[in-house]
Design an enzyme around this catalytic site. Sequence first.
Site, PDB file in Angstrom:
ATOM      1  CB  SER A 262      -5.855  -9.383  -5.809  1.00 25.39           C
ATOM      2  OG  SER A 262      -4.809  -8.587  -6.313  1.00 25.39           O
TER       3      SER A 262
ATOM      4  CG  HIS B 182       3.942  -1.797  -4.733  1.00 29.77           C
ATOM      5  ND1 HIS B 182       2.767  -2.505  -4.849  1.00 29.77           N
ATOM      6  CD2 HIS B 182       4.926  -2.644  -5.150  1.00 29.77           C
ATOM      7  CE1 HIS B 182       3.028  -3.727  -5.314  1.00 29.77           C
ATOM      8  NE2 HIS B 182       4.330  -3.833  -5.493  1.00 29.77           N
TER       9      HIS B 182
ATOM     10  CB  CYS C  56      18.123  20.083  -9.492  1.00 26.92           C
ATOM     11  SG  CYS C  56      16.928  18.873 -10.058  1.00 26.92           S
TER      12      CYS C  56
ATOM     13  CG  ASP D 291      -2.852   3.435   2.441  1.00 23.72           C
ATOM     14  OD1 ASP D 291      -1.997   3.215   3.326  1.00 23.72           O
ATOM     15  OD2 ASP D 291      -3.749   2.618   2.131  1.00 23.72           O
TER      16      ASP D 291
ATOM     17  CG  ASN E  74      -1.894  -1.157   1.191  1.00 22.20           C
ATOM     18  OD1 ASN E  74      -2.061  -1.797   0.156  1.00 22.20           O
ATOM     19  ND2 ASN E  74      -2.520  -1.464   2.312  1.00 22.20           N
TER      20      ASN E  74
END
Length: 242
Positions: A191, A121, A152, A106, A104
Amino acid sequence: MQRERIIREIRTRLATARGVTVLTGAGISADSGVPTFRGADGLWRNFRAEDLATPEAFARDPCVVWEWYNWRRELIATKSPNPAHYALVDLEKRFERFWLITQNVDGLHGAAGSQKLSEIHGNIWKVRCTRCGRVDENRELPIAIPPSCAACGGLLRPHIVWFGEALATEDLNRSYEALGRCEVLLIIGTSGIVYPAASFAPVAKAAGAFVVEINLDATPNTQVVDVSLQGRTKDVVPELLP
Ligand code: BJW
Ligand code: ZN
Protein backbone atom coordinates in the site's frame (compact mmCIF):
# COMPACT_ATOMS: atom_id res chain seq x y z
CA MET A 1 0.28 3.52 -22.15
CA GLN A 2 -1.54 0.37 -23.18
CA ARG A 3 -1.07 -2.70 -20.98
CA GLU A 4 0.77 -4.69 -23.72
CA ARG A 5 3.14 -1.78 -24.35
CA ILE A 6 3.86 -1.45 -20.63
CA ILE A 7 4.65 -5.15 -20.36
CA ARG A 8 6.92 -4.95 -23.43
CA GLU A 9 8.70 -1.94 -21.95
CA ILE A 10 9.28 -3.71 -18.61
CA ARG A 11 10.57 -6.83 -20.38
CA THR A 12 12.98 -4.72 -22.43
CA ARG A 13 14.23 -2.92 -19.32
CA LEU A 14 14.73 -6.26 -17.55
CA ALA A 15 16.51 -7.71 -20.59
CA THR A 16 19.14 -4.96 -20.50
CA ALA A 17 19.41 -4.39 -16.73
CA ARG A 18 22.37 -5.60 -14.69
CA GLY A 19 20.88 -4.67 -11.35
CA VAL A 20 17.29 -5.34 -10.28
CA THR A 21 15.72 -4.65 -6.90
CA VAL A 22 12.26 -5.76 -5.78
CA LEU A 23 10.12 -4.49 -2.90
CA THR A 24 7.20 -6.68 -1.88
CA GLY A 25 4.29 -6.26 0.52
CA ALA A 26 1.30 -8.22 1.75
CA GLY A 27 -0.35 -8.20 -1.71
CA ILE A 28 2.06 -10.84 -3.02
CA SER A 29 1.07 -13.25 -0.24
CA ALA A 30 -2.63 -12.37 -0.56
CA ASP A 31 -2.62 -14.66 -3.60
CA SER A 32 -1.46 -17.46 -1.27
CA GLY A 33 -4.37 -16.76 1.09
CA VAL A 34 -2.45 -14.74 3.73
CA PRO A 35 -4.52 -11.76 4.89
CA THR A 36 -3.23 -8.26 4.09
CA PHE A 37 -3.24 -5.47 6.69
CA ARG A 38 -5.33 -2.77 5.06
CA GLY A 39 -8.33 -2.93 2.75
CA ALA A 40 -11.69 -4.68 2.99
CA ASP A 41 -10.43 -8.02 4.40
CA GLY A 42 -7.29 -6.59 6.03
CA LEU A 43 -6.15 -7.54 9.53
CA TRP A 44 -6.46 -3.95 10.76
CA ARG A 45 -10.22 -4.11 10.06
CA ASN A 46 -10.67 -6.55 12.93
CA PHE A 47 -7.65 -5.82 15.13
CA ARG A 48 -6.22 -2.52 16.35
CA ALA A 49 -2.54 -2.19 15.41
CA GLU A 50 -1.77 -0.27 18.58
CA ASP A 51 -3.20 -3.11 20.74
CA LEU A 52 -1.09 -5.80 19.08
CA ALA A 53 1.80 -4.53 16.97
CA THR A 54 3.60 -2.08 19.27
CA PRO A 55 6.20 -2.57 22.01
CA GLU A 56 3.77 -0.86 24.41
CA ALA A 57 1.09 -3.48 23.69
CA PHE A 58 3.57 -6.29 24.36
CA ALA A 59 4.73 -4.66 27.61
CA ARG A 60 1.09 -4.31 28.69
CA ASP A 61 0.02 -7.86 27.93
CA PRO A 62 2.49 -10.23 26.23
CA CYS A 63 0.00 -13.12 26.37
CA VAL A 64 -2.65 -11.28 24.32
CA VAL A 65 -0.03 -10.36 21.73
CA TRP A 66 1.28 -13.93 21.62
CA GLU A 67 -2.25 -15.31 21.20
CA TRP A 68 -2.66 -13.13 18.10
CA TYR A 69 0.68 -14.35 16.75
CA ASN A 70 -0.24 -17.96 17.46
CA TRP A 71 -3.43 -17.47 15.44
CA ARG A 72 -1.46 -15.93 12.57
CA ARG A 73 1.26 -18.59 12.71
CA GLU A 74 -1.37 -21.35 12.52
CA LEU A 75 -2.97 -19.63 9.53
CA ILE A 76 0.30 -18.95 7.66
CA ALA A 77 1.49 -22.53 8.30
CA THR A 78 -1.27 -23.72 5.96
CA LYS A 79 -0.16 -21.42 3.10
CA SER A 80 2.40 -21.95 0.34
CA PRO A 81 4.26 -19.72 -2.08
CA ASN A 82 2.37 -18.82 -5.28
CA PRO A 83 3.62 -18.25 -8.87
CA ALA A 84 4.66 -14.66 -8.05
CA HIS A 85 6.99 -15.83 -5.25
CA TYR A 86 8.50 -18.43 -7.62
CA ALA A 87 8.89 -15.89 -10.44
CA LEU A 88 11.06 -13.78 -8.11
CA VAL A 89 13.29 -16.80 -7.41
CA ASP A 90 13.73 -17.11 -11.18
CA LEU A 91 14.45 -13.37 -11.46
CA GLU A 92 17.16 -13.59 -8.79
CA LYS A 93 19.11 -16.02 -10.96
CA ARG A 94 19.09 -13.78 -14.05
CA PHE A 95 20.97 -10.74 -12.75
CA GLU A 96 24.47 -9.86 -11.68
CA ARG A 97 23.01 -7.70 -8.93
CA PHE A 98 19.64 -8.60 -7.46
CA TRP A 99 18.07 -7.86 -4.09
CA LEU A 100 14.61 -8.65 -2.77
CA ILE A 101 13.35 -6.41 0.04
CA THR A 102 10.19 -7.72 1.64
CA GLN A 103 7.98 -6.19 4.29
CA ASN A 104 6.30 -9.57 4.73
CA VAL A 105 6.92 -11.60 7.86
CA ASP A 106 5.34 -14.82 6.58
CA GLY A 107 8.56 -16.42 5.31
CA LEU A 108 7.01 -17.36 1.94
CA HIS A 109 9.85 -15.82 -0.13
CA GLY A 110 12.36 -17.99 1.72
CA ALA A 111 10.07 -21.01 1.37
CA ALA A 112 9.95 -20.43 -2.40
CA GLY A 113 13.76 -20.37 -2.54
CA SER A 114 14.70 -16.67 -2.57
CA GLN A 115 18.15 -16.15 -1.09
CA LYS A 116 19.12 -12.56 -1.82
CA LEU A 117 16.51 -11.33 0.59
CA SER A 118 16.03 -8.80 3.40
CA GLU A 119 12.96 -9.35 5.57
CA ILE A 120 12.92 -5.76 6.80
CA HIS A 121 9.94 -6.23 9.18
CA GLY A 122 11.21 -9.55 10.55
CA ASN A 123 9.89 -13.08 10.38
CA ILE A 124 6.95 -14.65 12.19
CA TRP A 125 8.87 -17.95 12.49
CA LYS A 126 11.62 -16.35 14.58
CA VAL A 127 11.58 -15.40 18.26
CA ARG A 128 13.84 -12.98 20.12
CA CYS A 129 14.68 -12.93 23.81
CA THR A 130 13.72 -9.67 25.52
CA ARG A 131 16.51 -10.25 28.07
CA CYS A 132 19.59 -11.54 26.18
CA GLY A 133 18.60 -10.66 22.60
CA ARG A 134 19.14 -14.17 21.22
CA VAL A 135 17.21 -14.87 18.00
CA ASP A 136 16.04 -18.40 17.18
CA GLU A 137 13.87 -20.04 14.58
CA ASN A 138 10.73 -21.42 16.26
CA ARG A 139 8.00 -23.31 14.40
CA GLU A 140 6.01 -24.62 17.37
CA LEU A 141 2.27 -24.60 16.77
CA PRO A 142 0.95 -23.28 19.03
CA ILE A 143 3.88 -21.74 20.86
CA ALA A 144 3.55 -22.19 24.67
CA ILE A 145 2.39 -18.88 26.15
CA PRO A 146 4.31 -17.08 27.60
CA PRO A 147 7.38 -18.55 25.84
CA SER A 148 10.77 -18.37 27.55
CA CYS A 149 14.36 -18.29 26.32
CA ALA A 150 16.27 -21.60 26.37
CA ALA A 151 19.49 -19.72 27.20
CA CYS A 152 18.46 -17.34 29.98
CA GLY A 153 14.79 -17.93 30.81
CA GLY A 154 13.81 -14.41 29.64
CA LEU A 155 10.50 -13.68 27.92
CA LEU A 156 10.52 -14.30 24.16
CA ARG A 157 8.85 -11.93 21.70
CA PRO A 158 8.13 -12.31 17.99
CA HIS A 159 11.17 -11.25 15.90
CA ILE A 160 9.06 -8.63 14.14
CA VAL A 161 9.44 -4.89 13.75
CA TRP A 162 6.49 -3.21 15.40
CA PHE A 163 5.32 0.37 14.93
CA GLY A 164 7.74 2.82 16.51
CA GLU A 165 10.64 0.36 16.42
CA ALA A 166 13.73 0.84 14.30
CA LEU A 167 14.48 -1.55 11.44
CA ALA A 168 17.77 -3.46 11.65
CA THR A 169 20.64 -1.28 10.45
CA GLU A 170 22.02 -4.10 8.29
CA ASP A 171 18.66 -4.51 6.51
CA LEU A 172 18.35 -0.78 5.93
CA ASN A 173 21.91 -0.46 4.63
CA ARG A 174 21.46 -3.37 2.24
CA SER A 175 18.12 -1.99 1.07
CA TYR A 176 19.46 1.49 0.37
CA GLU A 177 22.48 0.06 -1.40
CA ALA A 178 20.20 -2.08 -3.60
CA LEU A 179 17.88 0.86 -4.29
CA GLY A 180 20.78 3.10 -5.23
CA ARG A 181 22.40 0.63 -7.62
CA CYS A 182 19.52 -0.91 -9.57
CA GLU A 183 18.38 -0.10 -13.08
CA VAL A 184 14.90 -1.50 -12.39
CA LEU A 185 12.87 -1.46 -9.16
CA LEU A 186 9.70 -3.55 -9.00
CA ILE A 187 7.25 -2.58 -6.24
CA ILE A 188 4.80 -5.42 -5.74
CA GLY A 189 1.64 -5.55 -3.62
CA THR A 190 2.28 -2.86 -1.02
CA SER A 191 0.00 0.00 0.00
CA GLY A 192 3.05 2.29 0.21
CA ILE A 193 1.92 3.75 3.51
CA VAL A 194 4.36 2.35 6.05
CA TYR A 195 7.76 4.01 6.43
CA PRO A 196 10.59 3.65 5.70
CA ALA A 197 9.56 1.33 2.81
CA ALA A 198 7.07 3.99 1.67
CA SER A 199 10.05 6.15 0.68
CA PHE A 200 11.91 3.51 -1.34
CA ALA A 201 10.32 4.39 -4.72
CA PRO A 202 11.55 8.02 -4.71
CA VAL A 203 14.98 6.90 -3.48
CA ALA A 204 15.42 4.52 -6.45
CA LYS A 205 13.90 7.02 -8.86
CA ALA A 206 16.31 9.74 -7.74
CA ALA A 207 19.18 7.30 -8.35
CA GLY A 208 18.00 6.80 -11.94
CA ALA A 209 16.09 3.51 -11.72
CA PHE A 210 13.09 2.63 -13.88
CA VAL A 211 10.38 2.05 -11.27
CA VAL A 212 7.44 -0.30 -11.81
CA GLU A 213 4.42 -0.80 -9.55
CA ILE A 214 2.23 -3.91 -9.55
CA ASN A 215 -0.90 -3.66 -7.43
CA LEU A 216 -4.65 -4.25 -7.55
CA ASP A 217 -5.20 -0.54 -6.86
CA ALA A 218 -3.54 2.85 -7.11
CA THR A 219 -1.34 3.77 -4.12
CA PRO A 220 0.77 6.80 -3.11
CA ASN A 221 3.61 5.15 -5.11
CA THR A 222 1.56 5.34 -8.32
CA GLN A 223 2.42 9.05 -8.67
CA VAL A 224 6.14 8.36 -8.35
CA VAL A 225 6.68 5.28 -10.50
CA ASP A 226 7.40 5.18 -14.24
CA VAL A 227 4.75 2.57 -14.99
CA SER A 228 1.94 1.00 -13.05
CA LEU A 229 0.31 -2.35 -13.77
CA GLN A 230 -3.00 -3.16 -12.12
CA GLY A 231 -3.71 -6.82 -11.49
CA ARG A 232 -3.10 -9.78 -9.22
CA THR A 233 0.53 -10.44 -8.44
CA LYS A 234 0.26 -14.15 -9.20
CA ASP A 235 -0.77 -13.34 -12.79
CA VAL A 236 1.24 -10.19 -13.49
CA VAL A 237 4.67 -11.02 -12.02
CA PRO A 238 5.20 -14.26 -14.03
CA GLU A 239 4.06 -12.38 -17.14
CA LEU A 240 7.08 -10.08 -16.86
CA LEU A 241 9.51 -12.99 -17.28
CA PRO A 242 9.08 -14.62 -20.67
C1 BJW B 1 -2.64 -6.87 -4.13
C2 BJW B 1 -3.25 -8.10 -4.04
C3 BJW B 1 -3.03 -8.96 -5.10
C4 BJW B 1 -3.80 -7.07 -2.30
N1 BJW B 1 -2.28 -8.59 -6.14
N2 BJW B 1 -1.90 -6.51 -5.15
C5 BJW B 1 7.36 8.93 8.48
C6 BJW B 1 6.15 9.51 8.25
C7 BJW B 1 5.02 9.05 8.92
C8 BJW B 1 5.10 7.99 9.82
C9 BJW B 1 6.32 7.42 10.05
C10 BJW B 1 7.43 7.88 9.37
N3 BJW B 1 8.49 7.13 9.77
C11 BJW B 1 8.07 6.22 10.67
C12 BJW B 1 6.75 6.38 10.86
C13 BJW B 1 5.94 5.55 11.77
C14 BJW B 1 5.56 4.20 11.22
C15 BJW B 1 4.71 4.40 9.96
O1 BJW B 1 5.15 4.28 8.85
N4 BJW B 1 3.45 4.66 10.15
C16 BJW B 1 2.55 4.83 9.01
C17 BJW B 1 1.31 3.94 9.19
C18 BJW B 1 2.26 6.28 8.79
N5 BJW B 1 6.73 3.40 10.90
C19 BJW B 1 7.38 2.74 11.83
O2 BJW B 1 7.05 2.80 13.00
C20 BJW B 1 8.59 1.92 11.40
N6 BJW B 1 9.67 2.24 12.23
C21 BJW B 1 10.40 3.33 12.03
O3 BJW B 1 10.31 4.04 11.06
O4 BJW B 1 11.29 3.55 13.03
C22 BJW B 1 12.00 4.78 13.10
C23 BJW B 1 12.86 4.70 14.34
C24 BJW B 1 14.20 5.04 14.25
C25 BJW B 1 15.00 4.96 15.41
C26 BJW B 1 14.46 4.51 16.60
C27 BJW B 1 13.13 4.16 16.68
C28 BJW B 1 12.32 4.26 15.55
C29 BJW B 1 8.31 0.43 11.64
C30 BJW B 1 7.23 -0.09 10.79
C31 BJW B 1 6.92 -1.54 11.14
C32 BJW B 1 5.72 -2.02 10.41
N7 BJW B 1 5.29 -3.25 10.91
C33 BJW B 1 4.12 -3.90 10.37
C34 BJW B 1 3.62 -4.84 11.39
C35 BJW B 1 3.61 -5.86 11.78
C36 BJW B 1 2.86 -6.78 12.66
C37 BJW B 1 3.00 -8.17 12.08
O5 BJW B 1 3.00 -8.38 10.87
O6 BJW B 1 3.05 -9.07 12.88
O7 BJW B 1 4.44 -4.51 9.11
S1 BJW B 1 2.77 -2.81 9.96
C38 BJW B 1 2.22 -3.71 8.58
O8 BJW B 1 2.29 -2.80 7.45
C39 BJW B 1 3.27 -4.82 8.34
C40 BJW B 1 3.53 -4.66 6.85
O9 BJW B 1 4.79 -5.18 6.53
C41 BJW B 1 3.40 -3.16 6.65
C42 BJW B 1 3.17 -2.77 5.22
O10 BJW B 1 1.96 -3.25 4.75
P1 BJW B 1 1.80 -3.74 3.23
O11 BJW B 1 2.68 -4.87 2.99
O12 BJW B 1 1.92 -2.58 2.34
O13 BJW B 1 0.32 -4.32 3.28
P2 BJW B 1 -1.08 -3.56 3.10
O14 BJW B 1 -2.14 -4.45 3.63
O15 BJW B 1 -1.03 -2.19 3.65
O16 BJW B 1 -1.25 -3.40 1.53
C43 BJW B 1 -1.43 -4.50 0.68
C44 BJW B 1 -1.41 -3.98 -0.75
O17 BJW B 1 -1.49 -5.08 -1.63
C45 BJW B 1 -2.60 -3.06 -1.09
O18 BJW B 1 -2.10 -1.93 -1.81
C46 BJW B 1 -3.48 -3.91 -2.01
O19 BJW B 1 -4.13 -3.16 -3.03
C47 BJW B 1 -2.48 -4.85 -2.61
N8 BJW B 1 -3.00 -6.15 -2.95
N9 BJW B 1 -3.99 -8.14 -2.84
C48 BJW B 1 -1.76 -7.29 -6.12
N10 BJW B 1 -3.61 -10.20 -5.11
ZN1 ZN C 1 17.63 -15.05 26.60
